[in-house]
Design a protein around this motif. Structure first.
Motif, PDB file in Angstrom:
ATOM      1  N   VAL A  31       0.857  -1.191   0.000  1.00 39.39           N
ATOM      2  CA  VAL A  31       0.000   0.000   0.000  1.00 39.39           C
ATOM      3  C   VAL A  31       0.887   1.233   0.000  1.00 39.39           C
ATOM      4  O   VAL A  31       1.841   1.316   0.784  1.00 39.39           O
ATOM      5  CB  VAL A  31      -0.934   0.029   1.229  1.00 39.39           C
ATOM      6  N   VAL A  32       0.571   2.198  -0.875  1.00 36.66           N
ATOM      7  CA  VAL A  32       1.341   3.437  -0.943  1.00 36.66           C
ATOM      8  C   VAL A  32       0.380   4.619  -1.017  1.00 36.66           C
ATOM      9  O   VAL A  32      -0.756   4.481  -1.477  1.00 36.66           O
ATOM     10  CB  VAL A  32       2.278   3.468  -2.165  1.00 36.66           C
ATOM     11  N   ALA A  33       0.859   5.766  -0.566  1.00 44.20           N
ATOM     12  CA  ALA A  33       0.095   7.006  -0.718  1.00 44.20           C
ATOM     13  C   ALA A  33       0.362   7.585  -2.099  1.00 44.20           C
ATOM     14  O   ALA A  33       1.514   7.745  -2.500  1.00 44.20           O
ATOM     15  CB  ALA A  33       0.493   8.005   0.365  1.00 44.20           C
ATOM     16  N   SER A  34      -0.702   7.871  -2.840  1.00 48.06           N
ATOM     17  CA  SER A  34      -0.572   8.434  -4.191  1.00 48.06           C
ATOM     18  C   SER A  34      -1.809   9.265  -4.506  1.00 48.06           C
ATOM     19  O   SER A  34      -2.811   8.735  -5.011  1.00 48.06           O
ATOM     20  CB  SER A  34      -0.397   7.322  -5.232  1.00 48.06           C
ATOM     21  N   PRO A  35      -1.772  10.563  -4.221  1.00 46.98           N
ATOM     22  CA  PRO A  35      -2.935  11.411  -4.499  1.00 46.98           C
ATOM     23  C   PRO A  35      -3.325  11.452  -5.975  1.00 46.98           C
ATOM     24  O   PRO A  35      -4.475  11.729  -6.299  1.00 46.98           O
ATOM     25  CB  PRO A  35      -2.479  12.795  -4.014  1.00 46.98           C
ATOM     26  N   GLU A  36      -2.372  11.167  -6.882  1.00 43.75           N
ATOM     27  CA  GLU A  36      -2.638  11.220  -8.315  1.00 43.75           C
ATOM     28  C   GLU A  36      -2.887   9.835  -8.918  1.00 43.75           C
ATOM     29  O   GLU A  36      -2.868   9.679 -10.138  1.00 43.75           O
ATOM     30  CB  GLU A  36      -1.448  11.881  -9.031  1.00 43.75           C
TER      31      GLU A  36
END
Length: 239
Positions: A31-36
């Motif tokens: 799991v990663v943070a990726s607003p785009e």
């Protein structure tokens, strides 16, 4: 399904995360943070399971641990248990799940009576008329308004009653779109039109992808030789 096709599909979906991520070994979760992220609508979390391994993107770093823990509780499953996800207090809405299926050229069960299939430009007025006559739900589900290929259509007289085509996704993936008019279903027309579109995609060296929620669409894909390798779902988290 050839292992390289699974790797191909995983590579494409990992690229849509818009930040570096790879599928872990079977049963694992990344799991990663990726607003785009392109795995889901803006502001949502996107989850893709392929071959028993899971990747997910979340809109901010505060949500990484929550989503990872929720998915680890289901690790190794081919699909996401939405009831268990909805039971958590932080999930306010869910889109999906959609089954992800892929086709190796050697597994393709082509329909050979393609003389009844006509190839039209995607912007052709007859295709546009067909789409305008379909209900909003069917038109949106099919994705035919977004195809980049030609449209492969079946007519009844002058009227288009079934059509298929595909969008070119990254890494040479052909994302199939198919629709049959409501009054003409159950006659094999979706399979007929889709077979012509798939043949062109395979000839161009692309990996055909079939993403579907309704069981009738999934049956068409299986009849053509597609194998279901996983699922995609998007969840909206409360802040």
């Amino acid at each position: 399904m050839h292992p390289s096709s699974l790797d191909h599909a995983r590579r494409m979906w990992a690229g849509l995360a818009r930040v570096p991520i790879v599928f872990p070994p079977r049963g694992g979760v990344s799991v990663v943070a990726s607003p785009e992220s392109w795995l889901c609508p803006p502001g949502w979390a996107g989850i893709v399971v392929l071959g028993g391994a899971t990747i997910a993107t979340v809109p901010d770093s505060r949500s990484v641990e929550f989503v990872r823990d929720a998915l680890l509780a289901q690790s190794g499953q081919a699909t996401i248990d939405l009831d268990r996800l909805r039971a958590t207090s932080r999930i306010s809405d869910v889109l999906g799940p959609a089954t992800l299926a892929y086709l190796d050229a050697g597994d393709f069960t082509a329909v050979h009576s393609t003389a009844d299939v006509e190839k039209l430009p995607a912007a052709h007025r007859d295709l546009r008329s067909f789409l305008a006559s379909a209900g909003d739900a069917d038109r949106d589900e099919s994705g035919l308004e977004e195809i980049m290929s030609a449209a492969f259509v079946v007519r009844d007289g002058q009227d288009v009653i079934a059509a298929a085509g595909y969008r070119s996704w990254p890494d040479s993936v052909a994302h199939l779109s198919v629709l049959t008019a409501a009054g003409h279903r159950g006659r094999g027309l979706a399979r007929l039109a889709a077979s012509a579109a798939i043949a062109e995609a395979l000839e161009d060296g692309m990996l055909p992808q079939w993403r579907a929620r309704p069981e009738p669409s999934r049956r068409v894909a299986r009849a053509l030789g597609f194998r279901e390798l996983g699922t995609q779902v998007s969840i909206r988290l409360t802040t």
